[in-house]
Design an enzyme around this catalytic site. Structure first.
Site, PDB file in Angstrom:
ATOM      1  N   HIS A  55      25.762 -30.571   3.296  1.00  0.00           N
ATOM      2  CA  HIS A  55      25.985 -30.431   4.744  1.00  0.00           C
ATOM      3  C   HIS A  55      25.438 -29.103   5.227  1.00  0.00           C
ATOM      4  O   HIS A  55      25.020 -28.271   4.424  1.00  0.00           O
ATOM      5  CB  HIS A  55      27.458 -30.642   5.109  1.00  0.00           C
ATOM      6  CG  HIS A  55      28.410 -29.596   4.604  1.00  0.00           C
ATOM      7  ND1 HIS A  55      28.655 -29.388   3.270  1.00  0.00           N
ATOM      8  CD2 HIS A  55      29.194 -28.690   5.259  1.00  0.00           C
ATOM      9  CE1 HIS A  55      29.550 -28.424   3.126  1.00  0.00           C
ATOM     10  NE2 HIS A  55      29.888 -27.972   4.331  1.00  0.00           N
ATOM     11  N   HIS A  57      26.609 -26.343   6.725  1.00  0.00           N
ATOM     12  CA  HIS A  57      27.302 -25.055   6.813  1.00  0.00           C
ATOM     13  C   HIS A  57      26.538 -23.965   6.047  1.00  0.00           C
ATOM     14  O   HIS A  57      26.018 -24.218   4.956  1.00  0.00           O
ATOM     15  CB  HIS A  57      28.737 -25.168   6.296  1.00  0.00           C
ATOM     16  CG  HIS A  57      29.663 -25.834   7.267  1.00  0.00           C
ATOM     17  ND1 HIS A  57      30.887 -26.361   6.905  1.00  0.00           N
ATOM     18  CD2 HIS A  57      29.543 -26.044   8.607  1.00  0.00           C
ATOM     19  CE1 HIS A  57      31.479 -26.873   7.980  1.00  0.00           C
ATOM     20  NE2 HIS A  57      30.687 -26.701   9.018  1.00  0.00           N
ATOM     21  N   ASP A  59      27.329 -21.535   4.202  1.00  0.00           N
ATOM     22  CA  ASP A  59      27.692 -21.243   2.806  1.00  0.00           C
ATOM     23  C   ASP A  59      27.246 -22.360   1.857  1.00  0.00           C
ATOM     24  O   ASP A  59      27.601 -22.365   0.675  1.00  0.00           O
ATOM     25  CB  ASP A  59      29.202 -20.973   2.667  1.00  0.00           C
ATOM     26  CG  ASP A  59      30.063 -22.177   3.004  1.00  0.00           C
ATOM     27  OD1 ASP A  59      29.811 -22.823   4.048  1.00  0.00           O
ATOM     28  OD2 ASP A  59      30.991 -22.486   2.225  1.00  0.00           O
ATOM     29  N   HIS A  60      26.449 -23.299   2.366  1.00  0.00           N
ATOM     30  CA  HIS A  60      25.875 -24.350   1.509  1.00  0.00           C
ATOM     31  C   HIS A  60      24.349 -24.368   1.542  1.00  0.00           C
ATOM     32  O   HIS A  60      23.726 -24.925   0.645  1.00  0.00           O
ATOM     33  CB  HIS A  60      26.440 -25.720   1.906  1.00  0.00           C
ATOM     34  CG  HIS A  60      27.925 -25.779   1.692  1.00  0.00           C
ATOM     35  ND1 HIS A  60      28.510 -26.433   0.644  1.00  0.00           N
ATOM     36  CD2 HIS A  60      28.937 -25.181   2.363  1.00  0.00           C
ATOM     37  CE1 HIS A  60      29.830 -26.256   0.678  1.00  0.00           C
ATOM     38  NE2 HIS A  60      30.113 -25.494   1.716  1.00  0.00           N
ATOM     39  N   HIS A 113      34.231 -33.623   7.521  1.00  0.00           N
ATOM     40  CA  HIS A 113      34.149 -32.156   7.498  1.00  0.00           C
ATOM     41  C   HIS A 113      33.011 -31.723   8.428  1.00  0.00           C
ATOM     42  O   HIS A 113      33.180 -30.859   9.279  1.00  0.00           O
ATOM     43  CB  HIS A 113      33.908 -31.690   6.065  1.00  0.00           C
ATOM     44  CG  HIS A 113      33.763 -30.203   5.916  1.00  0.00           C
ATOM     45  ND1 HIS A 113      34.804 -29.332   6.089  1.00  0.00           N
ATOM     46  CD2 HIS A 113      32.676 -29.434   5.616  1.00  0.00           C
ATOM     47  CE1 HIS A 113      34.368 -28.088   5.903  1.00  0.00           C
ATOM     48  NE2 HIS A 113      33.088 -28.124   5.607  1.00  0.00           N
ATOM     49  N   ASP A 132      32.071 -30.175   0.530  1.00  0.00           N
ATOM     50  CA  ASP A 132      33.377 -29.805   1.099  1.00  0.00           C
ATOM     51  C   ASP A 132      34.156 -31.029   1.571  1.00  0.00           C
ATOM     52  O   ASP A 132      34.965 -30.933   2.502  1.00  0.00           O
ATOM     53  CB  ASP A 132      33.194 -28.853   2.294  1.00  0.00           C
ATOM     54  CG  ASP A 132      32.755 -27.455   1.879  1.00  0.00           C
ATOM     55  OD1 ASP A 132      32.648 -27.189   0.670  1.00  0.00           O
ATOM     56  OD2 ASP A 132      32.514 -26.636   2.790  1.00  0.00           O
ATOM     57  N   HIS A 170      33.994 -25.391  -3.667  1.00  0.00           N
ATOM     58  CA  HIS A 170      34.855 -24.205  -3.540  1.00  0.00           C
ATOM     59  C   HIS A 170      35.964 -24.210  -4.585  1.00  0.00           C
ATOM     60  O   HIS A 170      36.421 -25.275  -5.010  1.00  0.00           O
ATOM     61  CB  HIS A 170      35.519 -24.136  -2.152  1.00  0.00           C
ATOM     62  CG  HIS A 170      34.570 -23.875  -1.035  1.00  0.00           C
ATOM     63  ND1 HIS A 170      34.249 -22.610  -0.596  1.00  0.00           N
ATOM     64  CD2 HIS A 170      33.877 -24.731  -0.246  1.00  0.00           C
ATOM     65  CE1 HIS A 170      33.387 -22.699   0.411  1.00  0.00           C
ATOM     66  NE2 HIS A 170      33.140 -23.975   0.650  1.00  0.00           N
TER      67      HIS A 170
HETATM   68 FE    FE Z   1      31.871 -24.635   2.286  1.00  0.00          FE
HETATM   69 ZN    ZN Z   2      31.619 -26.600   4.765  1.00  0.00          ZN
END
Ligand code: FE
Ligand code: ZN
Length: 242
Positions: A55, A57, A59-60, A113, A132, A170
């Site tokens: 996805h 985001h 942090d990905h 998400h 996530d 995570h």
């Molecule tokens: Fe994440």
């Molecule tokens: Zn995420």
């Protein structure tokens, strides 16, 4: 047999480096950052040929550009989020197949998400990369979707073979476990797992990957009997201070 290496980055993200020995191909899953991922691959003599994103985001996908520049790798990710992932080369959707050497991943659309979130299921390896969407004893927050969608996602994932290894993005297991016990105080499997997780975290050990069987027994979101119950638990968890 795949080799899968966990790379802990940022405060609690896991990037997964996946190596298929027959072909020598390597993929990085959801690289939040580039440096530690490139360093890990180099230390093993692996060349990253692909990135798979679940996805949009940051942090990905934060490492996409630099890894692509360093390796010339091809980036695969959700077609539905192409506008938010400018580094994508291949856009995939439900049922599409993505190859890593001799093995194949099947794309599952698991929106909630984020609106276009996908998972990569490798049936022959009994492995699924869930980003996530599903966490050990938890699930992702519902930023761009509904409890109904998350309930459907978790029911689909729970129907995978029980021994399937689940690679989450995570390390949230300790906080999730404390909530799981509050949600199901009489669940002995949660009690036992929480003790194990407390010991593992105190020793600085990772608690991911998990398995579908373990999540069926201990995950209060996968175990929610309806979308309404999932919604109630998700809202409670959002403000839960264990
Ligand atoms: Fe994440
Ligand atoms: Zn995420």
């Amino acid at each position: 047999m795949l080799e899968i290496v966990r790379i802990p980055v940022l405060s609690d993200n896991y990037v997964w480096l996946v190596h298929e020995p027959a072909s020598g191909e390597t993929a990085a899953i959801d690289p939040a950052v580039a440096e530690p991922v490139l360093a890990e691959a180099a230390s093993r003599g692996w060349r990253i040929g692909q990135i798979w994103n679940t996805h949009w985001h940051p942090d990905h996908i934060g490492g996409n550009e630099a890894i692509k520049r360093a390796t010339g790798c091809a980036v695969t990710g959700p077609a539905a989020e192409a506008a938010r992932i400018p580094t994508l080369d291949r856009l995939v959707a439900e049922g599409d197949r993505v190859r890593l050497g001799e093995v194949e991943a099947v794309v599952m659309e698991v929106p909630a998400h984020t609106a276009g979130h996908i998972a990569y299921h490798l049936p022959t390896e009994e492995v699924v990369f869930v980003g996530d969407t599903l966490f050990a004893m938890g699930c992702g927050r519902l930023f761009e979707g509904t409890a109904e969608q998350m309930h459907d996602n978790l029911q689909r994932l729970s129907a995978l073979p029980p021994e399937t290894a689940v690679y989450c993005a995570h390390e949230y297991t300790l906080a999730n476990g404390r909530f799981a016990l509050a949600a199901e105080p009489g669940n002995w499997a949660v009690q036992r797992r929480l003790s194990e997780v407390e010991a593992a975290r105190a020793a600085g050990e990772a608690t991911v990957p998990t398995t579908i069987a373990l999540e069926r027994a201990t995950n209060p979101f996968m175990r929610a009997s309806s979308a309404a119950e999932l919604a109630e638990r998700r809202a409670w968890k959002d403000s839960f201070r264990g």
